[in-house]
Design an enzyme around this catalytic site. Structure first.
Site, PDB file in Angstrom:
ATOM      1  N   ASP A 184       0.854  -1.117  -0.067  1.00  0.00           N
ATOM      2  CA  ASP A 184       0.052   0.009   0.000  1.00  0.00           C
ATOM      3  C   ASP A 184       0.742   1.129   0.023  1.00  0.00           C
ATOM      4  O   ASP A 184       0.550   2.010  -0.582  1.00  0.00           O
ATOM      5  CB  ASP A 184      -0.921   0.013   1.262  1.00  0.00           C
ATOM      6  CG  ASP A 184      -2.075   1.101   1.196  1.00  0.00           C
ATOM      7  OD1 ASP A 184      -2.718   1.217   0.057  1.00  0.00           O
ATOM      8  OD2 ASP A 184      -1.859   2.143   1.912  1.00  0.00           O
ATOM      9  N   LYS A 205       1.360   4.028  -3.097  1.00  0.00           N
ATOM     10  CA  LYS A 205       1.194   5.668  -2.822  1.00  0.00           C
ATOM     11  C   LYS A 205       2.331   6.186  -3.388  1.00  0.00           C
ATOM     12  O   LYS A 205       2.394   7.264  -3.927  1.00  0.00           O
ATOM     13  CB  LYS A 205       0.912   5.932  -1.370  1.00  0.00           C
ATOM     14  CG  LYS A 205      -0.303   5.375  -0.878  1.00  0.00           C
ATOM     15  CD  LYS A 205      -0.151   5.716   0.819  1.00  0.00           C
ATOM     16  CE  LYS A 205      -1.723   5.184   1.206  1.00  0.00           C
ATOM     17  NZ  LYS A 205      -1.670   5.044   2.555  1.00  0.00           N
TER      18      LYS A 205
HETATM   19  N1  LIG Z   1      -9.581   3.041   5.184  1.00  0.00           N
HETATM   20  C1  LIG Z   1      -9.002   4.360   4.750  1.00  0.00           C
HETATM   21  O1  LIG Z   1      -8.404   4.966   5.623  1.00  0.00           O
HETATM   22  C2  LIG Z   1      -8.662   4.651   3.398  1.00  0.00           C
HETATM   23  C3  LIG Z   1      -9.126   3.827   2.544  1.00  0.00           C
HETATM   24  N2  LIG Z   1      -8.593   4.150   1.248  1.00  0.00           N
HETATM   25  C4  LIG Z   1      -9.296   3.142   0.055  1.00  0.00           C
HETATM   26  O2  LIG Z   1     -10.646   2.982   0.070  1.00  0.00           O
HETATM   27  C5  LIG Z   1     -11.055   1.913  -0.708  1.00  0.00           C
HETATM   28  C6  LIG Z   1     -12.117   1.162   0.279  1.00  0.00           C
HETATM   29  O3  LIG Z   1     -11.686   0.836   1.429  1.00  0.00           O
HETATM   30  P1  LIG Z   1     -12.638   0.527   2.566  1.00  0.00           P
HETATM   31  O4  LIG Z   1     -13.892   1.271   2.503  1.00  0.00           O
HETATM   32  O5  LIG Z   1     -11.868   0.387   3.900  1.00  0.00           O
HETATM   33  O6  LIG Z   1     -12.787  -1.243   2.147  1.00  0.00           O
HETATM   34  P2  LIG Z   1     -14.028  -2.153   2.540  1.00  0.00           P
HETATM   35  O7  LIG Z   1     -13.476  -3.532   2.592  1.00  0.00           O
HETATM   36  O8  LIG Z   1     -14.800  -1.835   3.946  1.00  0.00           O
HETATM   37  O9  LIG Z   1     -15.129  -2.020   1.387  1.00  0.00           O
HETATM   38  C7  LIG Z   1     -15.066  -2.468   0.265  1.00  0.00           C
HETATM   39  C8  LIG Z   1     -16.298  -2.401  -0.757  1.00  0.00           C
HETATM   40  O10 LIG Z   1     -16.040  -2.678  -1.979  1.00  0.00           O
HETATM   41  C9  LIG Z   1     -16.912  -3.417  -2.414  1.00  0.00           C
HETATM   42  N3  LIG Z   1     -16.287  -4.293  -3.465  1.00  0.00           N
HETATM   43  C10 LIG Z   1     -15.171  -5.105  -3.598  1.00  0.00           C
HETATM   44  N4  LIG Z   1     -15.019  -5.525  -4.757  1.00  0.00           N
HETATM   45  C11 LIG Z   1     -15.931  -5.071  -5.497  1.00  0.00           C
HETATM   46  C12 LIG Z   1     -16.353  -4.963  -6.804  1.00  0.00           C
HETATM   47  N5  LIG Z   1     -15.597  -5.746  -7.663  1.00  0.00           N
HETATM   48  N6  LIG Z   1     -17.440  -4.475  -7.261  1.00  0.00           N
HETATM   49  C13 LIG Z   1     -18.154  -3.549  -6.603  1.00  0.00           C
HETATM   50  N7  LIG Z   1     -17.988  -3.411  -5.205  1.00  0.00           N
HETATM   51  C14 LIG Z   1     -16.781  -4.331  -4.840  1.00  0.00           C
HETATM   52  C15 LIG Z   1     -17.104  -4.491  -1.261  1.00  0.00           C
HETATM   53  O11 LIG Z   1     -18.131  -5.187  -1.515  1.00  0.00           O
HETATM   54  P3  LIG Z   1     -18.296  -6.642  -0.657  1.00  0.00           P
HETATM   55  O12 LIG Z   1     -18.591  -6.361   0.647  1.00  0.00           O
HETATM   56  O13 LIG Z   1     -19.496  -7.460  -1.522  1.00  0.00           O
HETATM   57  O14 LIG Z   1     -17.156  -6.919  -0.922  1.00  0.00           O
HETATM   58  C16 LIG Z   1     -17.247  -3.452  -0.050  1.00  0.00           C
HETATM   59  O15 LIG Z   1     -18.696  -2.791  -0.165  1.00  0.00           O
HETATM   60  C17 LIG Z   1      -9.756   1.267  -0.509  1.00  0.00           C
HETATM   61  O16 LIG Z   1      -9.497   1.022  -1.974  1.00  0.00           O
HETATM   62  C18 LIG Z   1      -8.702   1.624   0.132  1.00  0.00           C
HETATM   63  O17 LIG Z   1      -7.511   1.372  -0.306  1.00  0.00           O
HETATM   64  C19 LIG Z   1      -7.990   5.335   0.957  1.00  0.00           C
HETATM   65  C20 LIG Z   1      -7.764   6.082   1.671  1.00  0.00           C
HETATM   66  C21 LIG Z   1      -7.699   5.694   3.267  1.00  0.00           C
HETATM   67  N1  LIG Z   2      -4.569   1.451   4.722  1.00  0.00           N
HETATM   68  C1  LIG Z   2      -4.137   2.688   4.147  1.00  0.00           C
HETATM   69  C2  LIG Z   2      -5.288   3.576   3.999  1.00  0.00           C
HETATM   70  C3  LIG Z   2      -5.308   4.689   3.329  1.00  0.00           C
HETATM   71  O1  LIG Z   2      -4.714   4.852   2.317  1.00  0.00           O
HETATM   72  C4  LIG Z   2      -3.305   3.632   5.250  1.00  0.00           C
HETATM   73  O2  LIG Z   2      -3.371   2.948   6.265  1.00  0.00           O
HETATM   74  O3  LIG Z   2      -2.746   4.562   4.877  1.00  0.00           O
END
Ligand SMILES: NC(=O)C1=CN([C@@H]2O[C@H](COP(=O)(O)OP(=O)(O)OC[C@H]3O[C@@H](n4cnc5c(N)ncnc54)[C@H](OP(=O)(O)O)[C@@H]3O)[C@@H](O)[C@H]2O)C=CC1
Ligand SMILES: N[C@@H](CC=O)C(=O)O
Length: 513
Positions: free
Chosen positions: A371, A375
């Site tokens: 990850d 970045k």
């Molecule tokens: N958490 C953080 O602090 C940060 C996160 N991010 C990015 O945000 C993104 C989401 O993270 P987060 O919310 O924690 O992840 P989660 O695992 O909580 O949620 C992911 C979601 O995506 C859905 N999903 C997975 N594959 C597919 C697909 N092929 N088509 C449609 N929907 C899909 C999942 O559905 P299902 O439940 O059916 O699998 C679920 O609803 C990541 O890419 C992460 O890198 C970026 C910056 C900071």
């Molecule tokens: N897992 C990532 C989420 C944001 O991109 C991090 O911890 O920085």
């Protein structure tokens, strides 16, 4: 120029009669014969346009008259058809006419073009500023909506498709629903969430979801598929489309190209696309450019922190960025800040980061260094470096044996990491703490930079050593700033800050729509 509602006219069920031929433009009597033939057949004629390039005339009639119009013109111009002077007479059916008065036609045409609407016919009376445009009926409602928002300054509706409703996606939907009235009032933008998807299914609501959205997703029957989304947007003639990728999916990013070609701007917290091979990276940018679409991804690095924009602006303005380093991961910041200070097991703290929503859906993405590496690569590419993921030197923190097991099994065996990290912690010099850092360095004027991602031990009193909670810190070194880097520091992970950053990208796109 004031316009009022009466000035928009909308006629459905029309046909364009195309009359084409070589070199007959300017010939006296042709137009007269066309009108006379149509009048004798008792066909009422609407918008007319003469095309210099195509050497033709386009005439609008009611679709009930289209066959008759073609037949009577074919009869009238039988000799010219035989000699080849008139090459084709045919009709284009299922079109609609929208008539309006506008000061700035160019603005309207560019709004229409951004929404993939290209009028089949346009006719302007310059003294009255009255314009008639003819579009295919499959785009007529969308065209009318866009024209109405432009000339009557009605709230511009922006249609959002939220893909992924986990930590970030769910928080984003809640934030959008909570703020939409205020945004409508202050910005004249009406944000409507019309599609929500997870990996299994996709739910649609043309009127816009409300607080019961998750029940509607639960009850949805359509399988999660980008074609469903594109068809839905077309069938309902939705303008100003934004798709928001809040997944971490390697599969979903394969749809970006098709989405951009089908009228969607893109926003993504998902970092996968921007770290695909450089060919793919460039191909999407080319498609976006060609289709007048944009792709924003501020949260790809530093979650809600304004990092990508800052780097972009510095680079665009000609500032020579010489190095970017720091703690790029909120998760690993939380893990090592806490592990260094507390007496708890490494696995306990990783589990806490997971519960707090800081980690990637699979925490091995964080612990493997991937990850942070993503970045770093994303930032490198913002500087026009052509590095690939494989160029990055990554220190992986996950034992080889746990890399390929299921996520569930990995989590159940997390304690296997405890002994190793305890040893690393104890082997440090006094008053030192562990930090997982990224470093983009080397000669950044060359084609490729050097990218390192690793665990280091630093004095507890240093800037890195004093980092708290899940904060990230980015030091941006540039020629003008010399030895003193620009420092951006703050929460580097978490659903709320990330969703807020995604929301910012949505608003940026909406305002320029
Ligand atoms: N958490 C953080 O602090 C940060 C996160 N991010 C990015 O945000 C993104 C989401 O993270 P987060 O919310 O924690 O992840 P989660 O695992 O909580 O949620 C992911 C979601 O995506 C859905 N999903 C997975 N594959 C597919 C697909 N092929 N088509 C449609 N929907 C899909 C999942 O559905 P299902 O439940 O059916 O699998 C679920 O609803 C990541 O890419 C992460 O890198 C970026 C910056 C900071
Ligand atoms: N897992 C990532 C989420 C944001 O991109 C991090 O911890 O920085």
């Amino acid at each position: 120029m004031k316009a009022n509602a009466n000035e928009i006219k909308f006629f459905k069920n029309r046909s364009i009669i195309k009359f084409e031929g070589a070199d007959f433009l300017g010939e006296i009597g042709i137009d007269g014969r066309v009108f006379k033939a149509l009048t004798l057949a008792r066909i009422s004629v609407g918008v007319i346009s003469q095309q210099a390039v195509e050497n033709g005339l386009s005439i609008l009639v009611h679709e009930d008259d289209s066959e008759k119009a073609v037949t009577c013109l074919i009869e009238e111009f039988a000799p010219e058809r035989k000699s080849g002077k008139v090459s084709q007479i045919y009709s284009i059916n299922n079109v609609s006419v929208i008539g309006f008065v506008a000061d700035d036609l160019n603005k309207i045409l560019s709004e229409l073009a951004r929404n993939n609407v290209f009028p089949l016919l346009l006719n302007q009376n310059s003294s009255e500023k009255r314009i008639n445009i003819v579009v295919t009926s499959s785009q007529d409602e969308k065209t009318k909506n866009i024209i109405e928002s432009e000339i009557f300054k009605k709230p511009k509706t922006v249609h959002l498709a939220i893909i992924g409703h986990g930590n970030v996606g769910k928080t984003l939907i809640e934030q959008v629903l909570h703020s939409s009235e205020e945004i409508k009032r202050r910005k004249n933008i009406h944000l409507k969430v019309v599609a929500v998807a997870n990996s299994r299914k996709i739910a649609f609501n043309k009127k816009g979801f409300d607080n019961t959205w998750s029940d509607e997703v639960f009850a949805a029957e359509k399988s999660s598929n980008v074609d469903e989304l594109i068809n839905f947007s077309k069938e309902n003639q939705l303008e100003n489309l934004i798709v928001v990728d809040n997944t971490a999916s390697v599969d979903f990013v394969k749809n970006y190209q098709a989405l951009a070609e089908n009228g969607f701007d893109l926003v993504s917290s998902n970092k996968i696309f921007n770290t695909l091979p450089i060919e793919e990276y460039r191909k999407l940018r080319y498609t976006l450019n060609k289709n007048n679409k944009r792709y924003l991804y501020e949260t790809n690095v530093g979650a809600g922190l304004p990092l990508i924009d800052t780097i972009k602006l510095l680079h665009l303005s000609g500032e020579n960025i010489t190095r970017i380093k720091g703690v790029f991961s909120g998760t690993l910041s939380y893990v090592f800040n806490n592990f260094s200070l507390r007496d708890d097991k490494f696995s306990t703290i990783v589990n806490e980061a997971l519960e707090k929503g800081f980690t990637e859906p699979d925490p091995r993405e964080d612990l493997s260094g991937n990850d942070v590496a993503r970045k770093l690569l994303i930032l490198a590419r913002e500087l026009d470096l052509i590095n690939e993921f494989s160029d990055i030197n990554i220190q992986n923190l996950v034992p080889e044996a746990l890399l390929s097991v299921s996520k569930q099994e990995f989590l159940s065996r997390l304690e296997e990491l405890d002994e190793e990290y305890d040893k690393i912690k104890k082997n440090q010099e006094p008053n030192h703490v562990l930090r997982y850092v990224g470093d983009l360095h080397g000669d950044l004027q060359k084609e490729k930079g050097e990218l390192d991602v690793k665990l280091i031990s630093v004095p507890a009193t240093s800037a890195l050593g004093q980092l708290k909670g899940s904060d990230s810190i980015f030091e941006i070194y540039t020629e003008s700033y010399g030895e003193n880097p620009i420092v951006i520091m703050g929460a580097g992970a978490g659903a709320k800050v990330t969703a807020r950053g995604v929301f910012g990208d949505i608003l940026r796109l909406s305002e320029t729509k």
